[in-house]
Scaffold this active site. Structure first.
Site, PDB file in Angstrom:
ATOM      1  N   ASN A  57       0.826  -1.211   0.000  1.00  0.00           N
ATOM      2  CA  ASN A  57       0.000   0.000   0.000  1.00  0.00           C
ATOM      3  C   ASN A  57       0.856   1.255   0.000  1.00  0.00           C
ATOM      4  OD1 ASN A  57      -2.035  -1.802   0.169  1.00  0.00           O
ATOM      5  ND2 ASN A  57      -2.694  -1.275   2.231  1.00  0.00           N
ATOM      6  N   ARG A 247      -9.746  -3.690 -22.602  1.00  0.00           N
ATOM      7  CA  ARG A 247     -10.799  -2.667 -22.645  1.00  0.00           C
ATOM      8  C   ARG A 247     -10.048  -1.358 -22.907  1.00  0.00           C
ATOM      9  NH1 ARG A 247     -11.747   2.450 -19.926  1.00  0.00           N
ATOM     10  NH2 ARG A 247     -13.980   2.771 -19.708  1.00  0.00           N
ATOM     11  N   ASP A 249      -9.651   2.510 -23.240  1.00  0.00           N
ATOM     12  CA  ASP A 249     -10.251   3.724 -22.710  1.00  0.00           C
ATOM     13  C   ASP A 249     -10.375   4.788 -23.800  1.00  0.00           C
ATOM     14  OD1 ASP A 249     -11.030   5.219 -20.275  1.00  0.00           O
ATOM     15  OD2 ASP A 249      -9.286   6.471 -20.728  1.00  0.00           O
TER      16      ASP A 249
END
Ligand code: NOJ
Ligand code: NOJ
Ligand code: CA
Ligand code: CA
Length: 707
Positions: A57, A247, A249
């Site tokens: 993180n 996919r 954009d």
């Protein structure tokens, strides 16, 4: 609860369906990355799904779990875990679409105080977003997905890098692009022409949206040879990690010719399924969008379907009859309706639950309709748990729960397997069987298989359904949803459905999966364009278990593999053109009822054609026409254009330009023509222009229009 589906059993017929669903799968192989028509996709905003590895993180101001504009910690290890613990497999989905995996900026965008948790602010397409994981984490996720029969689709955003222009604001990373750590260019002092410089788009025209920046996002100049190579090479890297689909954009914001050339490069490397985002707010046809869906070489997210289903079942501002009309219009308007990707909500619009005023049964019904309609259904993560959120970023919140007892979860898990077993769910044509403003009963058929769906969106009124016809064979059918939404058995005799009562808010699905076919049927051909040697996947049913022949026009193709529902062939070496593909079974039955396949001349490159000084009468536009298929083979109806003429840094009227995908390394001849909407043509005078197209890079050629 009252059993509302009155059963009028004509005899002791066995109830059909359960056994049919356990039949051999159609086109089931997870290695079929070219065709997704039998799949159900699950769209994941990686940062918001599950944090499987807190050690990766981010630290500092870009990480804040209480702020939807900052990173929350979700990653590929989390997705791997949710595949392993069965949440995704039990949902029945067979593909995931994850956020763009490439390295993004690691600073806060001061224009909206947001971090790049969504993945749309790329910095280095050759590196992973370390907050999602390492290359090894990515590969582990892909391998885990494949072992669970799940394909992996990545989001990819080649239109831009990160924000670089917004008044006098200073952006710490200046839209800079890196190639595996080495600087390629930044937005300021960009002497190499990596970016376009046309201020912000006002979205007024297609042209304006392509060459101007979107909200200050540094707009990549794909026609620059360095950028073109960078985008071709970096996507191959991800494909080599095992990715099955892309996919893309913002496809409305990049030159279509460049995208076709990029796709051709991709399909030569690995035939994967590619679908683009052409954002659209309506349900009607849009000439440019529909042209892109049919001609670019990639599929689109079906915004017309999404907007229609949202209006009919979410806001209830459209009748079910009008919804059906949109379904019919898209089935006829798109060459390949089974390859368009449907959705009911996503990260750029309100969650369906919020749109429907928190009425969960509207969400349920929308899934029933979507999962039984044409097109590849995509489930937006969390909406199966009735997540809420009116707009970005609240429609991208953390996964609310992983409850496998949610009703929507169960609905999807009962319908998704049917898309793998019943070819009518994957490829069927739609016909309406009973309709009024609240009710839609429709049926999809393919070969001898049938899927029959009934929905009543009214919260107060039930309807007696009488006189409905069907292609289902005689018998009694049980509801595939197992009564989850009130459905019971359906009785069919001689092409007619026995009368029944469809209560308020009820929906049901009945299906018949044929055990044999009278003839082969083609469901899809993926991709629908290619160069000699490219592998093409033909899916459908009734092909037989032993190889027959496949012809492109009259030329037989080399067969790579053959099953009853999936054939792979190589594009033969032949004259470029549009060809029917004919499947002939071993037994001699044949079919060729599909959209024509485009055999390209050769490997493709993107070239910018500039036409100077072409004065036009009102309504006339400039087009290019030439001696190869890609330039229309001198057929004025197939001339390429209309050209653009309003981009200051490239050409403005009476100068025109257009970016076109053409064969590499060829001596081509061409002319410009002026054409109006009625097809009246004014030819350019003089000799043909000649040009040798480049190899391995982009080109630009500029000529005066000869009167
Ligand atoms: C469309 C994406 O879906 C949206 O979320 C993103 O912000 C823009 N394109 C720009 O990448
Ligand atoms: C664009 C228009 O579409 C075209 O018809 C016209 O010829 C040029 N502008 C010049 O005005
Ligand atoms: Ca993490
Ligand atoms: Ca652009």
């Amino acid at each position: 609860m009252v059993l509302t589906f009155a059963i009028a059993l004509p005899s002791l017929l066995p109830v059909l369906n359960a056994s049919a669903l356990s039949q051999a799968l159609i086109d089931s192989d997870v290695t079929n990355s070219a065709s997704f028509s039998t799949d159900t996709i699950y769209q994941i905003v990686t940062d918001r799904f599950f944090d499987g590895d807190p050690s990766n993180n981010p630290t500092g101001e870009i990480f804040d779990k209480s702020n939807n504009r900052k990173y929350h910690g979700g990653d590929w290890a989390g997705i791997t875990q949710k595949i392993n613990d069965g949440y995704l497999t039990n949902l029945g989905i067979t593909a995931i679409w994850i956020s763009s995996p490439v390295e993004n900026i690691t600073t806060i965008d001061p224009s909206n105080n947001s971090a790049a948790y969504h993945g749309y602010w790329a910095k280095d397409f050759y590196r992973t977003n370390s907050f999602f994981g390492s290359v090894d984490d990515f590969k582990t996720m892909v391998d885990t997905a494949h072992a669970a029969d799940i394909k992996v689709v990545i989001d990819f955003a080649p239109n831009h890098t990160s924000t670089a222009e917004y008044g006098s604001m200073v952006f710490p990373e200046d839209g800079r692009l890196y190639k595996d750590g080495a600087l390629v260019g930044g937005f300021k002092n960009d002497s190499a022409g990596i970016f376009n410089y046309e201020e912000w788009t006002d979205f007024s025209t297609w042209e304006n949206g392509i060459y101007h920046s979107m909200y200050g996002l540094a707009d990549l100049n794909q026609m620059n040879g360095t950028v073109d190579n960078y985008l071709k090479e970096s996507i191959n890297l991800w494909l080599d990690y095992g990715v099955d689909g892309i996919r893309v954009d913002a496809v409305k914001h990049m030159p279509m010719g460049w995208q076709s050339n990029w796709l051709s490069s991709i399909y030569s490397h690995k035939p994967v399924f590619v679908f683009g985002e052409w954002f659209n707010g309506g349900t009607g046809s849009d000439a440019e969008m529909d042209c892109f869906a049919n001609e670019s070489g990639m599929s689109l997210l079906d915004f017309r379907f999404a907007n229609a289903v949202r209006s009919a079942l979410g806001s209830k501002t459209m009748s079910m009859q009008d919804f059906y009309d949109v379904v019919v219009a898209t089935e006829t308007g798109y060459k390949e309706i089974n390859d368009q990707v449907t959705f009911i909500d996503n990260h750029d619009m309100s969650r369906f639950m919020t749109l429907a005023n928190n009425n969960s049964s509207s969400v349920d019904m929308a899934y029933v309709v979507q999962m039984t309609s044409s097109g590849i259904p995509t489930i937006y993560y969390g909406s199966e748990q009735y997540a809420v959120g009116a707009s970005d970023p609240d429609n991208r919140g953390d996964m609310p729960s992983f409850n496998t007892n949610s009703k929507a979860y169960k609905i999807i898990s009962r319908l998704a397997p049917m898309r793998k077993t019943n070819p009518a769910a994957a490829y069927g044509k739609t016909v309406e069987r009973w309709v009024n403003s609240d009710v839609l009963i429709y049926e999809r058929t393919f070969g001898n298989s049938v899927v029959y769906t009934a929905v009543n969106r009214s919260s107060t009124t039930g309807y007696d359904i009488t006189g409905a016809l069907t292609a289902l064979p005689n018998g009694v059918y049980s509801d595939v949803l197992q009564g989850l939404c009130g459905g019971g058995n359906l009785t069919v005799s001689k092409g007619a459905v026995g009368s029944y009562y469809l209560g308020a808010g009820q929906s049901a699905v009945w299906q018949y999966t044929a055990t044999s076919e009278d003839a082969p049927e083609i469901g899809n051909i993926d991709p629908l364009m290619g160069i000699a040697g490219n592998v093409v996947t033909i899916t459908g049913c009734g092909f037989g278990s032993t190889a027959g022949t496949v012809n492109f026009g009259t030329k037989a193709a080399t067969i790579v593999s053959w099953t009853d529902s999936c054939i792979r062939v190589k594009v033969p070496t032949m004259t470029a053109g549009y060809y029917n593909i004919e499947v002939v079974t071993k037994a001699g039955a044949s079919v060729s009822n599909y959209a024509k396949f485009k055999v390209l001349t050769a490997e493709q490159v993107a070239v910018r054609f500039i036409c100077k000084n072409a004065d036009t009468a009102f309504g006339q536009n400039v087009y290019i026409i030439g001696n190869c298929l890609e330039l229309g083979n001198w057929d004025t109806e197939k001339a390429v254009g209309p050209f653009f003429n309003a981009t200051g840094s490239i050409a403005t009227y009476p100068n025109w330009f257009f970016d076109v995908s053409v064969p590499a390394g060829q001596n081509i001849e061409f002319k410009f023509i002026k054409k109006d909407a009625a097809g009246n043509v004014v030819w350019e005078g003089g000799m043909n222009h000649t040009y040798t197209t480049p190899t391995g890079t982009t080109g630009e050629v500029s000529n005066y229009f000869y009167n």
